[in-house]
Motif scaffolding. Structure first.
Motif, PDB file in Angstrom:
ATOM      1  N   LEU A 187      29.297  41.146  37.882  1.00 61.46           N
ATOM      2  CA  LEU A 187      30.460  41.051  38.764  1.00 61.46           C
ATOM      3  C   LEU A 187      30.866  39.582  38.938  1.00 61.46           C
ATOM      4  N   ILE A 188      29.877  38.689  38.995  1.00 59.78           N
ATOM      5  CA  ILE A 188      30.174  37.263  39.099  1.00 59.78           C
ATOM      6  C   ILE A 188      30.916  36.798  37.848  1.00 59.78           C
ATOM      7  N   GLN A 189      30.509  37.291  36.708  1.00 64.26           N
ATOM      8  CA  GLN A 189      31.200  36.959  35.461  1.00 64.26           C
ATOM      9  C   GLN A 189      32.663  37.389  35.525  1.00 64.26           C
ATOM     10  N   PHE A 190      32.919  38.498  36.153  1.00 61.96           N
ATOM     11  CA  PHE A 190      34.278  39.026  36.235  1.00 61.96           C
ATOM     12  C   PHE A 190      35.136  38.219  37.215  1.00 61.96           C
ATOM     13  N   ILE A 191      34.620  37.964  38.410  1.00 59.34           N
ATOM     14  CA  ILE A 191      35.457  37.322  39.429  1.00 59.34           C
ATOM     15  C   ILE A 191      35.687  35.846  39.140  1.00 59.34           C
ATOM     16  N   THR A 192      34.871  35.245  38.267  1.00 66.34           N
ATOM     17  CA  THR A 192      35.101  33.844  37.905  1.00 66.34           C
ATOM     18  C   THR A 192      35.948  33.712  36.653  1.00 66.34           C
ATOM     19  N   ASP A 193      36.512  34.818  36.205  1.00 64.74           N
ATOM     20  CA  ASP A 193      37.448  34.816  35.067  1.00 64.74           C
ATOM     21  C   ASP A 193      38.864  34.643  35.621  1.00 64.74           C
ATOM     22  N   GLU A 194      39.425  33.463  35.403  1.00 61.09           N
ATOM     23  CA  GLU A 194      40.723  33.141  36.003  1.00 61.09           C
ATOM     24  C   GLU A 194      41.836  34.061  35.522  1.00 61.09           C
ATOM     25  N   SER A 195      41.758  34.511  34.259  1.00 63.16           N
ATOM     26  CA  SER A 195      42.810  35.375  33.719  1.00 63.16           C
ATOM     27  C   SER A 195      42.891  36.687  34.484  1.00 63.16           C
TER      28      SER A 195
END
Length: 784
Positions: free
Chosen positions: A367-375
């Motif tokens: 989930l951290i990987q997802f929310i730190t994806d600016e796109s």
């Protein structure tokens, strides 16, 4: 040795410098914790304040000119304002510095830098690490990506799996935070020789397994990777005690193990496979499984549950095992090693934001990987990063939903669903292309979709690196597609639940039988359950295409596989349509080559036990002799023999009469000897006690003891395969060299005796603080 300092974040580099300079200067430096540092990262106050001041500059993808400007424009002024002025000022940077660079830095920072010896560039820092092995051991990521270790890893992994290449290892190492999970998992692997890492989707099972495997590869072990049936790698387990091997089976009870309901009893195969590692030298096995599937398997399969093997070495990677500091470090690494816009990045450094994230009940690494994806944020409807982040934390199931529904067109979704039905992992491009084209034609015909030029090529490009990864398999020289991570599969499982329209479209356009069996079922079994209301429509569609189905596996027997699908999915619909099953059995009678003996025997047992297909049962009775001979010719393992023996009474046939036919008898005896040879290889001869016995009574008596033990095991084997009543009807000959067993035991015992212990250098010193928030605030406080 050369070290990859770029895998460290800036705070880790400060920690490294503290340890190195503590030794170098024989003092105890303090790390400047937070706030405006005023030119200080490390400080030692001895007889006077600021006796030694160290500035650490961790520059990734930057230049010497940028470093020089930073010192001239900022740090020089900070030094001038420092009271008292530093008695000694030291610079440490990850940039490579030439002699001219160090001289220029010294002149620019006069009078604070008194000699170029007080300037440490990359090469000098690497030399200090090489001289201090204890510090190298402490920084696991640094050791892992060092030149010598990396070469060893790549040498032992590149043959087997393209995932283990330099870029992948470095990218994972950068984000990895060594926690107590690693040490506990390592201890269990060392103790039991195998390890089951289980947990919810996205908690880091595969990452932990990846790091464990890298550690073993660094110690000279060869990797054997399995993303399908155990039988595909079982033959690669070497008998040579000097050959070091580590086997990795990802999601071993999920889609990657083909099908848990496979009647060949995969739980027995799994248990047998694991037992081999417990007695083998220099062999290790790492498996991962989602907790829900592991629990389901233990409920469904009595042998797996009763064996105790899953409990013996089960390592549950639970969310609670991440400390609040580890969660903060994982978040910080994702931010530090990203190329995020400054404004977007700054939002995460607000105390309320990072505190909310690391304390949230739904925190998990993926989930951290997802929310730190600016796109992903830009594509959302949120104006505030904080609101976006908190919404995704509150609603983690929406991670893929928005992108799937809003960002993809119909062709893209067809492609993903085809990949899903084919297992979603290492799917050959040609299989995916065929499945996609069939679905596309179905939509054009039934839903008036307009064909787009190069639809498959365009869709694969669009979903790559967002939903899907592409790898090249050197073994078959084919491109293979996999989902970006298993959470996509979890999303699609939920998306298809009760979505009858989509299910009908998927299965009515299926080309491969596996598109039915991998993720669909008629009972709730961690799969997509078929609603009884749509089964008749699906049955009609299946029957109309029965002669067109293919399989993604080689050497499969399509008629028996199709019959298996009919019985599994459309048992009740077939009651009034038994001629279809009879037609398939007729094809099997005419060609039994490559028949799966265990699977087909079990299918015959199911048909004969329930008696719902009386016409089919009568046809089987008429052709029983041919079918039995076909099964016998294709027997490969213990369960095959057991199921073979059990079908005779169901169809009113006499197994003794069958055995009295000399040809049948000779084949059965040969199969028994062949299968028992595998059983012999798994026998533990209790080495320490047997060595003592040999020393006291001699090798001849020891051989007699071993021969008796193997014979007793053979009698037990005959009982297990349901042939005890026919023991006297058969001749029992099997190959066994007791003298070789004695020789091998003595050689192994007086040789190096077992596996090398796990290297202590990977023992990670886990940070602990009385108040972890001191370290957390240090992480998220930007240095001035």
């Amino acid at each position: 040795m050369k070290y990859n300092l770029d895998v460290l974040n800036d705070k880790e580099f400060e920690d490294l410098c503290k340890d190195l300079f503590d030794v170098q200067y024989q003092v105890d430096f303090q790390i400047f914790k937070a706030g405006k540092d005023g030119g200080i990262d490390l400080v030692f106050a001895g007889d006077v304040e600021n006796e030694i001041v160290v500035q650490c500059k961790h520059y990734i993808n930057s230049t010497y000119a940028g470093l020089l400007n930073k010192f001239k424009n900022t740090e020089l002024a900070n030094l001038g304002a420092m009271v008292p002025s530093p008695k000694k000022y030291v610079i440490a940077t990850t940039l490579a510095l030439s002699t001219a660079n160090t001289r220029e830095l010294k002149d620019s920072l006069a009078p604070y830098i008194r000699t170029t010896n007080d300037i440490y560039g990359r090469k000098r820092i690497e030399n200090l690490i090489a001289k201090n092995k204890d510090i190298e051991k402490k920084f696991f990521k640094l050791w892992l990506t060092s030149t010598n270790v990396m070469l060893n890893i790549l040498h032992h992994a590149s043959i087997y799996n393209s995932d283990f290449h330099r870029a992948k290892i470095i990218s994972k190492a950068r984000l990895y935070v060594p926690t107590e999970n690693f040490n506990k998992a390592l201890d269990k692997l060392a103790e039991h020789k195998f390890l089951v890492i289980s947990g919810a989707p996205g908690v880091g099972k595969s990452t932990l397994a990846f790091m464990l495997i890298c550690e073993r590869l660094a110690e000279g072990y060869n990797l054997v990777y399995c993303d399908g049936r155990i039988s595909e790698v079982e033959q690669l387990l070497s008998d040579d005690p000097k050959l070091k091997q580590i086997f990795f089976i990802d999601d071993f009870l999920g889609a990657n193990l083909y099908d848990l309901r496979n009647p060949k009893n995969p739980e027995n195969k799994l248990i047998s496979f694991i037992h081999k590692f417990q007695s083998a030298k220099n062999k290790y096995l790492v498996l991962t499984s989602r907790t829900t599937i592991l629990n389901q398997a233990q409920f469904d399969f009595e042998h797996l549950k009763n064996s105790g093997l899953t409990k013996l070495s089960e390592y549950e990677l639970e969310l609670e095992q991440y400390s609040v500091l580890s969660k903060a470090q994982i978040l910080y690494n994702h931010l530090f090693f990203s190329n995020l816009n400054t404004d977007f990045l700054a939002s995460f450094f607000e105390k309320k934001v990072y505190s909310s994230i690391i304390q949230h009940q739904n925190y998990f690494p993926r989930l951290i990987q997802f929310i730190t994806d600016e796109s992903k944020f830009k594509e959302s409807e949120f104006k505030s990063v904080k609101d976006y982040v908190l919404d995704k934390l509150d609603n983690p199931d929406e991670i893929w939903q928005y992108a799937y529904e809003k960002q993809l067109n119909d062709e893209d979704r067809f492609l993903l669903l085809c990949l899903f039905t084919l297992g979603g992992n290492q799917v050959n491009a040609d299989h995916l292309s065929v499945a996609f084209e069939a679905r596309y034609k179905y939509e054009i015909k039934h839903n008036n979709l307009r064909r787009q030029s190069k639809a498959f090529q365009n869709s694969t490009k669009k979903v790559l690196n967002g939903f899907v990864n592409l790898n090249h398999n050197p073994h078959n020289n084919k491109n293979q597609y996999s989902f970006f991570n298993p959470s996509v599969v979890d999303f699609l499982l939920g998306y298809l639940k009760n979505n009858d329209i989509e299910i009908i479209s998927i299965l009515s356009s299926a080309v491969y039988l596996e598109q039915f069996t991998i993720y669909f079922d008629v009972v709730k079994n961690n799969k997509v359950m078929l609603n009884p209301a749509i089964k008749n429509e699906l049955f009609c569609s299946f029957i109309s295409r029965m002669n067109e189905f293919q399989s993604i596996y080689l050497n499969t027997h399509l008629p028996s596989d199709i019959l298996n699908v009919l019985h599994s999915f459309f048992d009740s619909e077939m009651i009034s349509n038994q001629h279809h099953a009879i037609s398939l059995i007729e094809q099997i009678v005419n060609d039994t080559f490559s028949l799966d003996a265990g699977e087909f025997s079990f299918l015959l047992w199911l048909i004969g036990s329930h008696e719902d297909w009386p016409q089919v049962i009568d046809f089987i009775k008429i052709n029983f002799e041919v079918l039995a001979c076909g099964i016998l010719e294709n027997i490969e393992e213990e369960n095959d023999i057991k199921y073979f023996a059990e079908i005779f009474p169901l169809y009113g046939q006499d197994l003794r009469s069958f055995i009295q036919n000399n040809d049948n008898k000779l084949i059965l005896q040969a199969k028994l000897a062949e299968v028992f040879a595998d059983v012999i290889s798994d026998i533990d001869h209790d080495e320490p006690h047997l060595i003592d016995f040999i020393n006291e009574y001699g090798a001849a008596r020891a051989e007699t003891r071993i021969v008796e033990k193997v014979w007793n095991k053979y009698i037990e084997f005959i009982d297990d395969v349901k042939l005890s009543d026919y023991f006297k009807d058969l001749e029992h000959n099997y190959e066994f060299d007791s003298n070789r067993v004695i020789s091998d035991l003595q050689e192994d015992y007086y040789d190096s005796r077992g596996d090398q212990s796990f290297s202590p250098r990977i023992s990670q010193e886990i940070k602990s603080a009385e108040d972890p928030w001191i370290e957390i605030h240090r992480l998220f406080t930007k240095k001035q």
